[in-house]
Every structure is written in C-alpha cells, then in structure tokens.
Write an enzyme that holds these catalytic residues in place. Structure first.
Site, PDB file in Angstrom:
ATOM      1  N   GLY A   1       6.770 -22.223 -29.164  1.00 53.21           N
ATOM      2  CA  GLY A   1       7.765 -21.309 -28.629  1.00 53.21           C
ATOM      3  C   GLY A   1       9.161 -21.899 -28.724  1.00 53.21           C
TER       4      GLY A   1
ATOM      5  N   GLY B   1      13.311 -22.849 -27.511  1.00 56.75           N
ATOM      6  CA  GLY B   1      14.175 -23.256 -26.422  1.00 56.75           C
ATOM      7  C   GLY B   1      13.865 -24.589 -25.776  1.00 56.75           C
TER       8      GLY B   1
ATOM      9  N   CYS C   1       3.225 -27.792 -29.852  1.00 56.15           N
ATOM     10  CA  CYS C   1       4.688 -27.705 -29.853  1.00 56.15           C
ATOM     11  C   CYS C   1       5.253 -27.493 -28.439  1.00 56.15           C
ATOM     12  CB  CYS C   1       5.141 -26.621 -30.827  1.00 56.15           C
ATOM     13  SG  CYS C   1       6.867 -26.771 -31.333  1.00 56.15           S
TER      14      CYS C   1
ATOM     15  N   GLY D   1      13.121 -29.210 -31.424  1.00 59.52           N
ATOM     16  CA  GLY D   1      14.343 -29.950 -31.151  1.00 59.52           C
ATOM     17  C   GLY D   1      14.242 -30.805 -29.911  1.00 59.52           C
ATOM     18  N   TYR D   2      13.094 -30.753 -29.228  1.00 60.46           N
ATOM     19  CA  TYR D   2      12.861 -31.552 -28.025  1.00 60.46           C
ATOM     20  C   TYR D   2      11.578 -32.361 -28.219  1.00 60.46           C
ATOM     21  CZ  TYR D   2      16.399 -28.613 -25.857  1.00 60.46           C
ATOM     22  OH  TYR D   2      17.581 -27.969 -25.561  1.00 60.46           O
TER      23      TYR D   2
ATOM     24  N   HIS E   1       2.477 -28.617 -36.028  1.00 62.27           N
ATOM     25  CA  HIS E   1       1.799 -27.332 -36.170  1.00 62.27           C
ATOM     26  C   HIS E   1       0.549 -27.452 -37.038  1.00 62.27           C
ATOM     27  CE1 HIS E   1       4.774 -24.468 -34.399  1.00 62.27           C
ATOM     28  NE2 HIS E   1       5.554 -25.528 -34.557  1.00 62.27           N
TER      29      HIS E   1
ATOM     30  N   GLU F   1      -1.655 -25.281 -37.432  1.00 61.92           N
ATOM     31  CA  GLU F   1      -1.911 -23.991 -38.089  1.00 61.92           C
ATOM     32  C   GLU F   1      -0.995 -23.788 -39.292  1.00 61.92           C
ATOM     33  OE1 GLU F   1       1.810 -23.039 -36.087  1.00 61.92           O
ATOM     34  OE2 GLU F   1       0.098 -24.312 -35.606  1.00 61.92           O
TER      35      GLU F   1
END
Length: 395
Positions: A257, A259, A285, A329-330, A370, A372
């Site tokens: 997801g 943010g 993730c 990004g985190y 990832h 997948e």
C-alpha cells in the site's frame, strides 16, 4: 505544448506535455524497471506520488488492460524521457497517451530523466510540480511544494467493501487459466474505477480460507493465493480485527500500500489484535511495516527508496540471494527491533536495509519486497507456498 517540472530545491526541467491537461503537485520518485510501466502505473502504492521512469523509452508496447494491477492508474503524474505514441504489440488495446488522458493523469516527456534521478539520489526524494503554465512564479510555487504531504492515502487506495476471490477446480489442478484476468475488464469498460483486484465470479473454491487486508493491494497478491487453491476474501483497510477473526480464516495476508506507515494509526491498532490472535500471517511491503509498528518496532523514511525490478535480497536463514521487485520509501529500523518479538529474515544486498522479519514464537513472517512481482522476477514466489504450508501446520 510545453511543460515544466519544478522541484522544491528550485531545479526546473522543461519538456513536452503528455497525458491530462492539468497541473499537479506531488512527491517525485523514480522507478528503475526496464519493462512493466503499466503495472507501475496501476500499483496503488504510488498514490500521492509522481513517477519518473529511468528507462528512456516508455509506451512501446502500449496498454494491455488485462495486465493492470487495479482498475485505474494511481500516480499523480508520469515523467519519461521519450513517450512512444505508436505502440507495436498484438495485445495492445490503446496507447499510453490515451490511457493517461482517459484517467486524468498529467505528465511530462522529453526531459533528462537521468539528471532528475541523480538529483533525487543525491538530495533525496523531494516534492515537485508538473505544469504547462509558462508564466509560473517560483516564489509562489516553492512554498507550496515544501508544504505538500501525501497524507493518509491508504484510505483512498483500499476497496470499498468486502468481496471474495475463489479459484476453479481447473485452476487448482492445472495452473492459471486464461479466464482469470488480473483485473475485471468488464468493470473497466463500464467506467468503474474502484481500486480492487479482479473479481473472479461464479467459481467454486474449496481450499484454505485467506483473509486479505487490502491496504492498496496489487491484484496479483490475491491471484497468487487463488492460483494455489485458496479461498480469498478481501477486506477494506479499516475493517476491525474482530470482523476478520470472526470469519475464522486459516491465514491472514497484509498487502502492500501507499504512504507513510505511521499515518495508519487506527490500522496499526487493529493489526496488533491480529498479531495476538495466533492466526498465521504473511505480510508484504506496507503490511510488513505496519506489523512491525504494531509490535513495538520503528520505521523511517529512506533517502530515495527502492523502486524497480532488480533488487537483490538475501535470505538470512539459507544465505541464498533472490532478485526482487520493490516499491517502497520507508523501511523497518532493525536497530530498534526487539529479538524477543521478531528477528531479521531478509536483508537488502545493496544497502543492508531490512527486507523481512520472522516473528518469534508466532506463525508470522513479513517481507518488504514483492514476491508476487508483476512486473518483475518470480524468484521469491515460493513465499506464497511457505504461507500455504504454515496455514496447514507443516512448518
């Protein structure tokens, strides 16, 4: 028509306008994949960001809607060196220019994407504006760029209601079938834009029951489970843990997801309850980051993140290295990880950052990359098999 990309440090790139005719402010990130631009565009993890593709020619095989990872593109903007306006592929439905226009995504082409990427690598990810206004005023724009944040984008990227994916008997016995598309083409043609994976309708599955918490899930997560015979029920991100537990799943999948994971306070609280429920859990993730936060660990923002299809990760249990697809990004801060709760399971070979955790005394493992893929290598797809074995009590 001319277009301009203005970065918050004052750097300006001049190029050609592509896509929708509007201005946007967003977080500018780069992706190093050489193929798979459609999967990048339709990955909900890019909500709140504008993506620069480092490969110089984008759009040469057009848009094949069956390859979409959700029913709409998610980036605020799209940045390329050269946009191919005449695609060559027998599966092509429309051009990438048409796709961007239809979905109201603006962009810029003809800029030096190598120079932009070097700036982002050296100075770190920063905000920017894509505009066609030749009379822009930097003194007005730069303060707005510094103020921009992606905000709580998970709520925008998740599905609206609970729904189910189920595999057919042929799918279980013979592998993937062509009728099981990665997205619901009929819904797309009707103009629906709800961010959910493909609905696999009127099929009867008899496998393990998996609850997929949709934090902005790519459709291939649910598809990877369904291909292995699972009955997959997808839940919106804000679903109470009690609802999921009451449905008695054999396992729980926490998806990718968009943010900052620390923006997901209420979701983290519910994931803590899932952790305490002793149900096998596999997280990818953002789901990996939220599970870490839910169990007392910490996360931090990376300088420019990992986004691409060729990132090497090392399995610390076996020493084997896998090539992975990544978009984040985190990262979880392993310096603040309590080994009584969890221990590192994977590490990034390039920079040593954490790529996965194994939870002590729990049937829970999580990864930052990832497995997948789509687009990307399938090296780590075996992790879905590990999850199946965990649900069966085989490991």
């Amino acid at each position: 028509m001319k277009a301009f990309l203005i970065l918050e440090d004052g750097t300006v790139f001049e190029g050609t306008h592509i896509g929708a005719d509007k201005d946007i402010i967003s977080e500018i990130v780069f992706n190093t994949s050489m193929a798979g631009y459609l999967e990048v565009l339709t990955d909900p993890s890019y909500a709140g960001q504008a993506v620069c593709m480092t490969y110089p020619l984008i759009g040469n095989y057009g848009i094949c809607k069956d390859d979409m990872e959700s029913l709409k593109p998610w980036p605020d903007g799209f940045i390329v060196r050269e946009l191919s306006r005449v695609p060559s592929n027998f599966r092509c439905d429309i051009t990438i220019q048409q796709f961007l226009e239809e979905n109201d995504v603006p962009g810029i082409a003809g800029i030096d994407t190598r120079a932009l990427t070097k700036i982002l690598r050296e100075k770190g990810t920063m905000n920017g504006m894509i505009t066609t206004n030749e009379n822009y005023r930097p003194e007005e724009i730069l303060p707005r760029l510094k103020e921009y944040t992606t905000g709580k984008v998970v709520e925008k990227a998740t599905c609206a209601e609970v729904y189910a994916l189920t595999p057919t008997t042929d799918l279980v016995q013979n592998g993937p079938i062509s009728g099981m598309a990665r997205f619901d083409r009929e819904a797309y043609e009707r103009g629906e834009r709800e961010p959910r994976p493909a609905l696999v309708k009127e099929l009867n599955g008899t496998g393990l029951k998996v609850a997929l918490l949709d934090l902005g899930a790519k459709s291939n997560i649910g598809r990877s489970l369904a291909e292995r015979g699972c009955q997959v029920t997808v839940y919106p991100a804000l679903t109470p843990a009690s609802r999921i537990i009451a449905d008695a799943p054999d396992g729980i999948m926490l998806s990718n997801g968009p943010g900052d994971p620390k923006e997901c306070g209420s979701i983290i609280a519910e994931i803590r309850k899932l952790y305490e429920a002793d149900i096998p859990i596999f997280a990818i993730c953002l789901g990996h980051q939220l599970m870490a936060l839910a169990t007392g660990a910490d996360t931090y923002k990376m300088k420019y993140g990992h986004r691409g299809g060729n990132h090497p990760v090392k399995d610390l249990a076996t020493g084997r290295v896998y090539i992975s697809s990544q978009n984040h990004g985190y990262v979880v801060d392993t310096d603040k990880l309590d080994p009584v709760v969890a221990v590192p399971a994977f590490v990034n070979v390039n920079d040593g950052t954490n790529e996965g955790l194994s939870y002590t005394g729990k049937n829970i493992f999580t990864v930052q990359f990832h497995p997948e893929a789509c687009a990307g290598p399938q090296d780590s797809g075996y992790l879905f098999d590990r999850f199946i074995a965990m649900m069966k009590g085989e490991n």
